[in-house]
Design a protein around this motif. Structure first.
Motif, short mmCIF file in Angstrom:
data_model
loop_
_atom_site.label_atom_id
_atom_site.label_comp_id
_atom_site.label_asym_id
_atom_site.label_seq_id
_atom_site.Cartn_x
_atom_site.Cartn_y
_atom_site.Cartn_z
N LEU A 1 0.88 -1.16 0.00
CA LEU A 1 0.00 0.00 0.00
C LEU A 1 0.92 1.22 0.00
O LEU A 1 1.82 1.31 0.84
CB LEU A 1 -0.89 0.02 1.25
N ASP A 2 0.71 2.11 -0.94
CA ASP A 2 1.56 3.29 -1.11
C ASP A 2 0.68 4.53 -1.00
O ASP A 2 -0.35 4.61 -1.68
CB ASP A 2 2.24 3.22 -2.48
N ILE A 3 1.05 5.47 -0.15
CA ILE A 3 0.30 6.73 -0.01
C ILE A 3 1.29 7.89 -0.07
O ILE A 3 2.29 7.90 0.65
CB ILE A 3 -0.50 6.79 1.31
N ASP A 4 1.00 8.85 -0.94
CA ASP A 4 1.85 10.03 -1.12
C ASP A 4 1.11 11.27 -0.66
O ASP A 4 -0.13 11.33 -0.71
CB ASP A 4 2.19 10.24 -2.60
N SER A 5 1.88 12.29 -0.27
CA SER A 5 1.32 13.56 0.13
C SER A 5 2.14 14.71 -0.46
O SER A 5 3.36 14.61 -0.56
CB SER A 5 1.33 13.69 1.66
N PRO A 6 1.46 15.80 -0.79
CA PRO A 6 2.20 16.98 -1.23
C PRO A 6 2.87 17.72 -0.06
O PRO A 6 3.70 18.59 -0.27
CB PRO A 6 1.13 17.85 -1.89
N LEU A 7 2.50 17.35 1.17
CA LEU A 7 3.10 17.97 2.35
C LEU A 7 4.36 17.23 2.77
O LEU A 7 4.43 16.01 2.66
CB LEU A 7 2.12 17.94 3.53
N PHE A 8 5.32 17.94 3.28
CA PHE A 8 6.48 17.31 3.88
C PHE A 8 6.07 16.78 5.25
O PHE A 8 5.26 17.39 5.94
CB PHE A 8 7.64 18.31 4.03
N ASP A 9 6.62 15.64 5.64
CA ASP A 9 6.40 15.04 6.96
C ASP A 9 4.91 14.87 7.27
O ASP A 9 4.47 15.10 8.39
CB ASP A 9 7.09 15.89 8.03
N ARG A 10 4.12 14.45 6.28
CA ARG A 10 2.67 14.29 6.44
C ARG A 10 2.30 13.13 7.35
O ARG A 10 1.31 13.17 8.07
CB ARG A 10 2.03 14.13 5.05
N PHE A 11 3.09 12.05 7.32
CA PHE A 11 2.70 10.82 7.99
C PHE A 11 3.39 10.67 9.34
O PHE A 11 4.60 10.72 9.44
CB PHE A 11 3.00 9.62 7.08
N SER A 12 2.57 10.48 10.37
CA SER A 12 3.06 10.37 11.75
C SER A 12 3.18 8.90 12.16
O SER A 12 2.73 8.00 11.44
CB SER A 12 2.08 11.07 12.70
N ALA A 13 3.72 8.69 13.34
CA ALA A 13 3.78 7.33 13.89
C ALA A 13 2.36 6.80 14.08
O ALA A 13 2.11 5.60 13.91
CB ALA A 13 4.54 7.33 15.22
N GLU A 14 1.42 7.67 14.39
CA GLU A 14 0.02 7.26 14.55
C GLU A 14 -0.57 6.80 13.21
O GLU A 14 -1.30 5.82 13.15
CB GLU A 14 -0.79 8.41 15.14
N ASP A 15 -0.24 7.52 12.13
CA ASP A 15 -0.67 7.09 10.79
C ASP A 15 -0.08 5.73 10.47
O ASP A 15 -0.78 4.84 9.96
CB ASP A 15 -0.21 8.09 9.71
N GLU A 16 1.19 5.56 10.77
CA GLU A 16 1.87 4.28 10.50
C GLU A 16 1.17 3.14 11.24
O GLU A 16 0.88 2.10 10.66
CB GLU A 16 3.34 4.37 10.91
N LYS A 17 0.89 3.35 12.51
CA LYS A 17 0.23 2.30 13.29
C LYS A 17 -1.18 2.03 12.76
O LYS A 17 -1.58 0.88 12.59
CB LYS A 17 0.17 2.67 14.76
N GLY A 18 -1.94 3.09 12.51
CA GLY A 18 -3.31 2.93 12.03
C GLY A 18 -3.37 2.22 10.69
O GLY A 18 -4.18 1.31 10.49
N LEU A 19 -2.51 2.60 9.76
CA LEU A 19 -2.49 1.97 8.43
C LEU A 19 -1.96 0.54 8.51
O LEU A 19 -2.44 -0.35 7.81
CB LEU A 19 -1.66 2.80 7.46
N SER A 20 -1.00 0.31 9.38
CA SER A 20 -0.46 -1.04 9.57
C SER A 20 -1.53 -1.97 10.14
O SER A 20 -1.70 -3.11 9.68
CB SER A 20 0.75 -0.98 10.50
#
Length: 157
Positions: free
Chosen positions: A121-140
């Motif tokens: 699963l690949d997710i991109d953002s136009p923002l720098f540093d968009r993805f947090s540890a919480e995003d990582e855990k939630g998506l995982s």
């Protein structure tokens, strides 16, 4: 992002795919749900592992690179290391493959069936540093539930 968001997204994804056995249809709906619900992203989708290459699968966003060798770029590194890649600045990532010049950060989650990696699963953002540890855990956690369902659909009954 909150744990509530990812709990809701996981429940929504599970409800959508649990009774549908078609692999591609399920990945298409997952990418659509994530695209609708996640803020500040510009691409979300799947790459499938075929013959030591990642091949573009269902996605939402601009046209993308079709083939990525294992070990190259963020997606290929995720497969080679069998590890989530959370990249705050893709331009600083050695070997980054720029499919969309608008993307500045990325998260890639490899997923497996029968203990073999089948894609990411690949997710991109136009923002720098968009993805947090919480995003990582939630998506995982979300993808762990997806793996269970996909495995059931392909296992003999």
């Amino acid at each position: 992002m909150s744990n509530k968001l990812y709990s809701r997204l996981t429940a929504q994804v599970v409800a959508m795919i649990e009774s549908e056995p078609d692999f591609i249809a399920n990945l298409a709906n997952i990418s659509s749900i994530l695209n609708m619900e996640l803020e500040s992203i510009n691409w979300v989708g799947f790459y499938m592992l075929k013959d030591n290459e990642l091949v573009l699968g269902p996605f939402q966003g601009n046209p993308a690179c079709v083939r990525i060798p294992v070990g190259r770029g963020v997606c290929g590194s995720a497969v080679a290391q069998n590890a989530i890649q959370r990249v705050a600045d893709v331009h600083a990532f050695s070997g980054h493959i720029a499919c969309d010049a608008q993307s500045n950060s990325e998260i890639v989650i490899p997923f497996s069936i029968n203990n073999e990696i089948v894609g990411v699963l690949d997710i991109d953002s136009p923002l720098f540093d968009r993805f947090s540890a919480e995003d990582e855990k939630g998506l995982s956690d979300l993808m762990a539930q997806v793996e269970i369902i996909l495995q059931k659909h392909i296992s003999p009954r």
